[in-house]
Write a protein that holds these residues in place. Sequence first.
Motif, PDB file in Angstrom:
ATOM      1  N   ILE A   1       5.371   6.141  -1.174  1.00 12.78           N
ATOM      2  CA  ILE A   1       5.952   6.280   0.287  1.00 12.78           C
ATOM      3  C   ILE A   1       7.129   4.991   0.462  1.00 12.78           C
ATOM      4  N   ALA A   2       8.315   5.558   0.617  1.00 13.03           N
ATOM      5  CA  ALA A   2       9.284   4.235   0.860  1.00 13.03           C
ATOM      6  C   ALA A   2       9.588   3.969   2.244  1.00 13.03           C
ATOM      7  N   SER A   3       9.165   4.564   3.038  1.00 12.51           N
ATOM      8  CA  SER A   3       9.592   4.304   4.427  1.00 12.51           C
ATOM      9  C   SER A   3       8.699   4.761   5.291  1.00 12.51           C
ATOM     10  N   ALA A   4       8.593   4.199   6.587  1.00 10.55           N
ATOM     11  CA  ALA A   4       7.528   4.582   7.787  1.00 10.55           C
ATOM     12  C   ALA A   4       8.338   4.351   8.864  1.00 10.55           C
ATOM     13  N   THR A   5       7.926   5.214  10.096  1.00 13.18           N
ATOM     14  CA  THR A   5       8.375   4.909  11.248  1.00 13.18           C
ATOM     15  C   THR A   5       7.196   4.025  11.884  1.00 13.18           C
TER      16      THR A   5
ATOM     17  N   TRP B   1       0.845  -1.099   0.019  1.00 11.05           N
ATOM     18  CA  TRP B   1       0.028   0.181  -0.148  1.00 11.05           C
ATOM     19  C   TRP B   1       0.885   1.128   0.136  1.00 11.05           C
ATOM     20  N   LEU B   2       1.949   1.496   0.676  1.00 11.52           N
ATOM     21  CA  LEU B   2       2.699   2.448   0.640  1.00 11.52           C
ATOM     22  C   LEU B   2       3.479   2.804  -0.335  1.00 11.52           C
ATOM     23  N   LEU B   3       4.246   1.705  -1.159  1.00  6.56           N
ATOM     24  CA  LEU B   3       4.854   1.765  -2.180  1.00  6.56           C
ATOM     25  C   LEU B   3       4.183   2.116  -3.345  1.00  6.56           C
ATOM     26  N   SER B   4       2.797   1.816  -3.313  1.00  5.13           N
ATOM     27  CA  SER B   4       1.653   2.169  -4.414  1.00  5.13           C
ATOM     28  C   SER B   4       1.485   3.625  -4.421  1.00  5.13           C
ATOM     29  N   ARG B   5       1.662   4.410  -3.104  1.00  2.00           N
ATOM     30  CA  ARG B   5       1.410   5.764  -3.017  1.00  2.00           C
ATOM     31  C   ARG B   5       2.666   6.457  -3.030  1.00  2.00           C
TER      32      ARG B   5
ATOM     33  N   VAL C   1      16.783  -0.216  11.067  1.00  2.55           N
ATOM     34  CA  VAL C   1      17.064   0.057  12.476  1.00  2.55           C
ATOM     35  C   VAL C   1      15.934   0.509  13.249  1.00  2.55           C
ATOM     36  N   ARG C   2      15.942   0.463  14.405  1.00  2.00           N
ATOM     37  CA  ARG C   2      14.815   0.404  15.505  1.00  2.00           C
ATOM     38  C   ARG C   2      13.918   1.532  15.196  1.00  2.00           C
ATOM     39  N   GLY C   3      12.592   1.232  14.955  1.00  2.00           N
ATOM     40  CA  GLY C   3      11.501   2.084  14.615  1.00  2.00           C
ATOM     41  C   GLY C   3      11.528   2.725  13.125  1.00  2.00           C
ATOM     42  N   LEU C   4      12.398   2.147  12.216  1.00  2.00           N
ATOM     43  CA  LEU C   4      12.024   2.528  10.649  1.00  2.00           C
ATOM     44  C   LEU C   4      11.885   1.564  10.029  1.00  2.00           C
ATOM     45  N   TRP C   5      10.718   1.299   9.309  1.00  2.00           N
ATOM     46  CA  TRP C   5      10.403   0.189   8.663  1.00  2.00           C
ATOM     47  C   TRP C   5      10.268   0.742   6.863  1.00  2.00           C
TER      48      TRP C   5
END
Length: 76
Positions: free
Chosen positions: A7-11, A1-5, A43-47
């Motif tokens: 968005i390459a990363s999220a916390t 869903w993120l990639l289709s919009r 890294v912790r907290g980054l997806w």
Amino acid sequence: WLLSRGIASATTSDLAQMLGIDEDQVRRRLHSRVSRGEWVMPVRGLWIPIPPEYRTWGAPEGIEIIDVMMRHLGAS
């Protein structure tokens, strides 16, 4: 869903807000997707969602995530 919009990363907090769950549940909710090679947490907290073309590698090329990771860590 993120990639289709685009968005390459999220916390963790971003994902918790998007999913309407507590932050401590994000890891549990993404566990199966991480196992399938669809997400990585460098890294912790980054997806980071892994684009289909990189799933056999298990992660996008390092050069693609270094800037995002450094911003997340406050090093840039």
